[in-house]
Scaffold this motif. Sequence first.
Motif, mmCIF file in Angstrom:
data_model
loop_
_atom_site.group_PDB
_atom_site.id
_atom_site.type_symbol
_atom_site.label_atom_id
_atom_site.label_comp_id
_atom_site.label_asym_id
_atom_site.label_seq_id
_atom_site.Cartn_x
_atom_site.Cartn_y
_atom_site.Cartn_z
ATOM 1 N N GLY A 91 -42.995 60.891 -27.220
ATOM 2 C CA GLY A 91 -41.700 63.098 -27.444
ATOM 3 C C GLY A 91 -40.280 62.481 -27.046
ATOM 4 N N ALA A 92 -40.173 62.079 -25.993
ATOM 5 C CA ALA A 92 -38.458 62.337 -24.847
ATOM 6 C C ALA A 92 -39.137 60.919 -24.316
ATOM 7 C CB ALA A 92 -40.145 63.494 -23.409
ATOM 8 N N SER A 93 -39.459 59.896 -24.143
ATOM 9 C CA SER A 93 -38.933 58.772 -24.117
ATOM 10 C C SER A 93 -38.400 57.834 -25.415
ATOM 11 C CB SER A 93 -40.109 58.070 -23.872
ATOM 12 O OG SER A 93 -40.876 58.408 -22.646
ATOM 13 N N GLU A 94 -39.488 58.466 -26.135
ATOM 14 C CA GLU A 94 -38.569 57.489 -27.444
ATOM 15 C C GLU A 94 -36.994 58.262 -27.698
ATOM 16 O OE1 GLU A 94 -40.713 56.590 -31.771
ATOM 17 O OE2 GLU A 94 -39.584 58.440 -31.315
ATOM 18 N N LEU A 95 -36.953 59.524 -28.143
ATOM 19 C CA LEU A 95 -35.177 59.813 -28.365
ATOM 20 C C LEU A 95 -34.557 60.062 -26.883
ATOM 21 C CD1 LEU A 95 -35.964 62.177 -31.406
ATOM 22 C CD2 LEU A 95 -35.040 60.064 -30.964
ATOM 23 N N ALA A 96 -35.159 59.835 -25.950
ATOM 24 C CA ALA A 96 -33.648 60.373 -24.693
ATOM 25 C C ALA A 96 -32.680 59.087 -24.583
ATOM 26 C CB ALA A 96 -34.734 60.510 -23.492
ATOM 27 N N PRO A 97 -33.420 58.074 -24.979
ATOM 28 C CA PRO A 97 -31.559 57.389 -24.989
ATOM 29 C C PRO A 97 -30.574 57.723 -26.259
ATOM 30 C CG PRO A 97 -33.302 55.842 -25.081
ATOM 31 C CD PRO A 97 -34.262 57.278 -24.929
#
Length: 1020
Positions: free
Chosen positions: A424-430
């Motif tokens: 969840g965090a990695s997907e929307l971090a950018p």
Amino acid sequence: MKLVDVSVKRPVGVIMVVLGILALGFLSLRNLAIDLYPEIDLPIAVVSTSYQGAAPQESEKLVSRPIESAVSSIEGLETIQSQSQTGASLVFMQFNTGVNLDNALLEVREKVDQVKGILPEDAGEPNVLRFDPQQIPVMWIGLTGDQPEELQQLAEDQIVPFFERQGGVASVSIEGGKTREVRVLIDQAEMNQYGLNSQTIVQTLNASNQSASAGAIEKGKQDLQIRIDGEFESVEQIENTILQTETGAQVRLSEIADVEMTYKDSSTISKVNGEPSVVLSVLKKTDGNTVETADNVLAAMDEIEEKLPEDVNMKVVLDTSEFIKISINSVLLNIIIGGIFSVLILLLFLKSFRATLVIGISIPIAIISTFTLMYFTGETLNVLTMGGLALGIGMMVDSSIVILENIVTYRQQGYSMVESAKKGASELAPAVIASASTTLVVFLPIIFVEGIASELFTPLALTISFALIASLVVSVTLIPMLSSKLLTKPLQTSGRRYWFDRFLDKVNDLYRRMLRWVLKFRKTTIFVTLAFIAGSAALVPMIGTAFIPPSDQGQIEVSVKTPAGTALSETERVTEKVNERLDRYESVIETSYLTVGGGGFEGFSSSSNQATYTIQLVDPDDREKDTVTVMQEINDLMDDIPGAEITVSEIGAGLGTGDPVQIQINGPEYEVLQQLADQMVYMISNVEGVHNATSSTDEGQPEMQIVVDRDKAAQYGLTYQQVLGQVQLGFSGQVATRYRDGTDEIDVRLILPEEERQTIADLEGMTIQTPTGALIPLATVADLEQVQGPVSLLRENQQRQVNVSSEVVDRDLGSVTEDIRAELERLNMPDEYSYEIGGQAEDMQESFGDLALALVFSIFLVYAVMAIQFENFLFPFIIMFSLPATIIGIVTGLFVTGLPFSLPAFVGIIMLAGIVVNNAIVLVDYINIVRRRGVERYEAILEAAPSRVRPILMTTLTTVLGMVPLAIGIGQGAEAQQPLAVTIIFGLSISSLFTMLLIPVVYTYFDDLSNKISGLFRKK
């Protein structure tokens, strides 16, 4: 992202880092200085030169002009202003922002040294000083007692030295006290009988009051210093001073003069709440802090009060730090209320205390981390920086909300806590980094532009930037780590809060239907949006413009001006009539501080025809009327007091920016300038909103000029200087020596008895002693002429100038300025004469220009950041279409709330340029993610857009509700942030609605265009 993986795998390390940051933040908070506004760096130098006995015209011609010419070539000099007054000259030099004032002062001193030789012999040494228009006393302290004449000595000997040792205190000045002096009242007849003259008496007194060393003698093994102690030890010794006549006879001073211990003639009278007082005004050091300095002085008051005589009372008259503390506490309250609103919104949406705790904990961490960054960058806790935290309270959780919402989605799909946190965090971090970056870059141009706008709002920009950086780091480290530990089960989808889920489902269904409609009627959607923008633009002229909303400090100034030349006692008599009128407002007046007379800057003569009341009203909660209403009522009450010109004005949160409107009239002839000024005062007084229009030209000061006939004087062996010296000695006195009484040094002044220096006849009949000892009337060698001389002469950039100034009441500054400009266009200005409108109106215009440039660069930087993030020029261009819709919200918000468009509102627009694109970034980014899964464009939009409603509503509501307390204006000192908060609330709310509908339409248009272009390339 690797950072996400590290934070999830090493929770203990993350917690320890957070605890370290919190500890450092609390230490920083304790050491942060507190002030009302950020310090405005105005590099101004002043050259002060005394020229005793000179009329303003002579001071201008012989002192001011040479100094102006000398310093005019200094690099970085923006404006030169001079003020020439009877006996003194002031030359002000304002340098461009950023100029090193220390280096500039060295250059000024060098230039002034070059012209010292051509200044008049009677002119004093020019003093080159720093000048800070914002440097007003931090505190006024009143001393009262049964023996008022002893208060001055008590203040000088005990209180002032003690206060000046306190931290942050630069100096303490005394007003309203009485200073002792020994007067030698000479009897001219007796003096002439013995063949003595005044210079002989002065020299003898000075020589008789000497102590000296005469070497040393041996006594055994010791060397004893020989000291001759001849200083006066009593007034009797002064009386017994032996004078040697030309014939060799000896005469005691008491035989030709009366010697008495008395007090100097007062040039000022100070009263606190109607009671005669000695008032101490405390100035802080240039780098001192107002609140800290005031606290140190208050602590010193408690300490020294125990040592004062029982009949002496010490009381704080005015304390500027009180309003600062109240304002900071008000903003702090707004931060707390905003934070509570944000947490409630999170709880409503997330339906989980644990999930709310995950995000809620990021707010205090971000705020406390911000304090650390503020401390190391030298910022202060002031209304604007604290307001920045209050404004950013909702934005701080935006990144965390987006990350957590995606983590929750994966958790509900059956992923484990750790996997949900990572994915969840990695997907929307950018996307989150892109959103935060766009908000951050909009502040860069504000930091680099020049002028007052940058000085005021750079600290606010830095504070919000620090808070957002801290919250961004928290969102990609702490949020995933806490989610991996606290989200032990998927969020509940049923139960007592299920009604809100059903409500969101209805919102989603409605949004999906609207989305289908706008995608079907794309041109209509674009046309309706443009129509709304055009309609809101039509409201712009009805809003008006202002500089910075003034803070209501509950302070009023009443200025009393009697005809030029009025004696101090007569001016005081007029103030008694003012006191009678003010008694009607006894219930709302906390303290009233009256100063009658008072000196000017560095040697300027006192103005016995002027008096000033500084009135502090009780707290707003204890009165029904605001300060402006009370001010206008008092102003109406003072209209019919005869013999004085009385103006009443509100004292705002002084920023050193001058009067709201100031018309500067330039030209060669002072008389013509005076006529033009009077005409302009009459014309602009009819403009609605103009209050207390006044001219800087004063009524001519009545003077008795003594024109010495130098040829006649020479026939009697007299020079011009000898005649002048005898007249000065007779009427103003001459200090012969100083008599020590303990630690006090008291002037011994030679002067004629009071009954011989009161009338014009006394002056005409004054006898002048010739070198031969003969006595002649002054009229023999001089003519007396009564004239009306100007009080002071102003010049700017080496041209004579007169200023017309006014305040603005019940109307915005921009509209009043336009009406004044229209009135003045009807005026036929003579050749060589011109005018321009300055003051806050000019500052406002310049600041708007600077911020407009900053806005253009901010928009460009937002686009550049998105282009870098997306590695694409097209998608950022689509997202930028969310900006025009903000105009609708901004104009609507200001129109509905009745606030004018001001500097804070402009800063709000710049902030919006970085905030409103965030929703569009999340929307477009998720549409692309869905399309990459192979879903067709139309279906991808219908799937992606509704799924983003929840996080967009959460981020928008937390940001908006976090700013509501500021927009309402809760507490004192919130006026400066109110337009900024209103701008963001309405701009973000309405633009979010348009973004959700307009951006998908624009997306389809540009996607079609992209496909066509791609098709053309494929055909080739």
